[in-house]
Scaffold this motif. Structure first.
Motif, mmCIF file in Angstrom:
data_model
loop_
_atom_site.group_PDB
_atom_site.id
_atom_site.type_symbol
_atom_site.label_atom_id
_atom_site.label_comp_id
_atom_site.label_asym_id
_atom_site.label_seq_id
_atom_site.Cartn_x
_atom_site.Cartn_y
_atom_site.Cartn_z
ATOM 1 N N THR A 2 37.427 32.826 -13.504
ATOM 2 C CA THR A 2 37.888 33.629 -12.384
ATOM 3 C C THR A 2 39.188 34.351 -12.743
ATOM 4 O OG1 THR A 2 39.229 31.868 -11.421
ATOM 5 C CG2 THR A 2 36.900 31.978 -10.762
ATOM 6 N N PHE A 3 39.499 35.376 -11.961
ATOM 7 C CA PHE A 3 40.751 36.103 -12.159
ATOM 8 C C PHE A 3 41.941 35.170 -11.954
ATOM 9 C CE2 PHE A 3 43.939 39.245 -10.398
ATOM 10 C CZ PHE A 3 44.238 39.826 -11.624
ATOM 11 N N ARG A 4 41.848 34.291 -10.964
ATOM 12 C CA ARG A 4 42.927 33.331 -10.698
ATOM 13 C C ARG A 4 43.157 32.423 -11.920
ATOM 14 N NH1 ARG A 4 44.999 31.119 -5.957
ATOM 15 N NH2 ARG A 4 43.417 32.231 -4.755
ATOM 16 N N HIS A 5 42.070 31.923 -12.483
ATOM 17 C CA HIS A 5 42.193 31.038 -13.639
ATOM 18 C C HIS A 5 42.790 31.790 -14.828
ATOM 19 C CE1 HIS A 5 40.170 28.314 -16.856
ATOM 20 N NE2 HIS A 5 41.330 27.818 -16.489
ATOM 21 N N HIS A 6 42.374 33.015 -14.992
ATOM 22 C CA HIS A 6 42.909 33.838 -16.082
ATOM 23 C C HIS A 6 44.417 34.028 -15.924
ATOM 24 C CE1 HIS A 6 43.277 37.066 -19.021
ATOM 25 N NE2 HIS A 6 43.866 37.804 -18.087
ATOM 26 N N LEU A 7 44.873 34.336 -14.712
ATOM 27 C CA LEU A 7 46.310 34.498 -14.492
ATOM 28 C C LEU A 7 47.061 33.215 -14.841
ATOM 29 C CD1 LEU A 7 46.612 36.460 -11.097
ATOM 30 C CD2 LEU A 7 46.917 37.340 -13.421
ATOM 31 N N GLY A 8 46.496 32.085 -14.482
ATOM 32 C CA GLY A 8 47.142 30.812 -14.800
ATOM 33 C C GLY A 8 47.262 30.588 -16.294
ATOM 34 N N GLN A 9 46.206 30.868 -17.022
ATOM 35 C CA GLN A 9 46.246 30.709 -18.481
ATOM 36 C C GLN A 9 47.276 31.637 -19.117
ATOM 37 O OE1 GLN A 9 42.243 31.290 -20.001
ATOM 38 N NE2 GLN A 9 41.807 29.102 -19.863
ATOM 39 N N MET A 10 47.304 32.872 -18.646
ATOM 40 C CA MET A 10 48.234 33.845 -19.204
ATOM 41 C C MET A 10 49.680 33.499 -18.858
ATOM 42 S SD MET A 10 46.395 35.875 -20.967
ATOM 43 C CE MET A 10 47.323 37.381 -21.248
ATOM 44 N N ALA A 11 49.885 32.940 -17.680
ATOM 45 C CA ALA A 11 51.239 32.530 -17.305
ATOM 46 C C ALA A 11 51.752 31.431 -18.232
ATOM 47 C CB ALA A 11 51.264 32.060 -15.853
#
Length: 200
Positions: A2-11
């Motif tokens: 998900t987009f949310r999960h992607h943001l978390g990984q990138m953070a």
């Protein structure tokens, strides 16, 4: 993913990229919320930081800057705080994976549109508003998750505030920052919140 999960990984990747020599001086993690060409269909987050050394340098050089302004006002931030270390979200140049995920989810929600679509200005504005609000919520949730999971303490050695600067609506920065952090971490920052001062 998900987009949310992607943001978390990138953070998490971004936190790991903070220069080791700067970590002891970092007092804030910055979330600069913006969009490509001020188009809410393309929201992104620039994740960065500011340091005590930078604040001291600014105060010494200007002599007239108020301490709160030097410490918390994004207009005075160096590139590490305003432009960030990494840009994540719907930015095709900096984060093509995030751009694709965000677009796919916006289409699935019925919020995406192309410029040539036959939508009224009111319909476009409504979708823009929903996309912007959703991205705000994602960024607040991301900051809260970094606190809750101990990621900030794990990387920086201590709990630090995450300050959200929303370029869609600068007046939102106090409300978003309050929602994103434990209260004790943002007491000084929120001291200049006009809404809180009116209630006092």
């Amino acid at each position: 993913m998900t987009f949310r999960h992607h943001l978390g990984q990138m953070a998490l990747r971004t936190l790991a990229e903070f220069p080791e020599e700067s970590v002891p001086e970092i007092y804030v993690v910055t979330f600069h919320v913006d969009s490509v060409d001020q188009d809410p269909r393309y929201p992104y987050l620039a994740i960065g930081y500011n340091t005590e050394t930078e604040v001291a340098r600014l105060l010494a050089e200007t002599g007239e800057t108020e301490p709160w302004e030097a410490r918390w006002n994004y207009a005075y931030f160096p590139p590490s705080g305003l432009e960030g270390i990494r840009i994540v979200g719907h930015h095709p140049d900096h984060d093509p994976v995030g751009a694709d995920l965000h677009r796919r989810e916006a289409i699935a929600q019925g919020l995406w549109y192309e410029d040539e679509d036959d939508l009224s200005e009111e319909e476009q504005d409504g979708r823009d508003e929903q996309l912007a609000e959703q991205f705000d919520e994602l960024c607040v949730g991301l900051a809260r998750q970094l606190h809750a999971d101990g990621e900030l303490v794990g990387v920086l050695g201590r709990p630090l505030p995450v300050i959200l600067y929303n370029m869609f609506d600068p007046d939102k920065m106090f409300a978003l920052t309050r929602a994103a952090n434990p209260p004790e971490l943002v007491t000084e920052f929120l001291g200049e919140d006009p809404e809180a001062q009116q209630q006092a």
